[in-house]
Design a protein around this motif. Sequence first.
Motif, short mmCIF file in Angstrom:
data_model
loop_
_atom_site.label_atom_id
_atom_site.label_comp_id
_atom_site.label_asym_id
_atom_site.label_seq_id
_atom_site.Cartn_x
_atom_site.Cartn_y
_atom_site.Cartn_z
N GLY A 155 -16.29 3.51 2.54
CA GLY A 155 -14.97 3.66 2.22
C GLY A 155 -14.13 4.62 3.16
O GLY A 155 -14.81 5.10 4.17
N SER A 168 -12.16 3.34 -1.78
CA SER A 168 -13.21 2.67 -1.64
C SER A 168 -13.30 1.55 -2.58
O SER A 168 -12.82 1.56 -3.70
N ARG A 207 -9.01 -1.91 -5.02
CA ARG A 207 -10.02 -0.67 -4.56
C ARG A 207 -9.87 0.53 -5.57
O ARG A 207 -9.06 0.43 -6.49
#
Length: 234
Positions: A155, A168, A207
């Motif tokens: 990430g 991430s 994410r």
Amino acid sequence: MKNFKKSMITLSVVGMTLTGAAGVYAGTNLQKITAYLNHNLGIQVNGAAYQLVDNNGKKLTPITYQNTTYLPIRTIADAVQVPVSYDAKNKQVLIGTKSTNPGQNAQLTNVKYSDAQIKEMEKAFANFEHFETAYAPTQMVKGDSYQKSGASDDGVRLVFKHMAISISPRDYSDGYDSKTVTLSNGTKAKWYTPDETAMLGFKLDDRIVTLSSPDHTLSKAQLEKVAVSVAKLN
């Protein structure tokens, strides 16, 4: 809430889990006492049951001494979202905000990224296929400032003076006890503490965004406010 915070702050400090607080036990002004672990006492915060735990998730038990109940100040401060820290130099527990510390100011301000900073973030996100779109907070606590960004194995990490944000595909909360909270925009997030620093994680599009204050300057309430501002970078 105001009265509850006031009553908690008047409790004596016992079983502190503050970073650097171990030095408080090294002095000579200590008096040995006989007290009791009160396993029968339950805790409620704003009408909901609350479990006292340390930074590692270990259950903590209230202590009763001479008809007075003592609770761990770090846990209670987190429960009512009051910042707390330990000043080792002056041997003081600091509860609440300080006007001399801009990082504790609850007021938010817009983040103004320079063209170079934006390019740095876009470059970091470009390392990940199907994850190239850059995200960043559009606001920060007044007195904070953006420092740098970089890509890790899983990430992108954005570093501020008093805050760190990881973006991430991975949910870092896996395996840790967590507490669910609802952000002001209705997003479900969760607090968890893998070590001495509390983490706030939530899903945003494809994410997971994770916020923390590594120097413990920002409170949970402040990080929750900043979390709402994380969005695609224009």
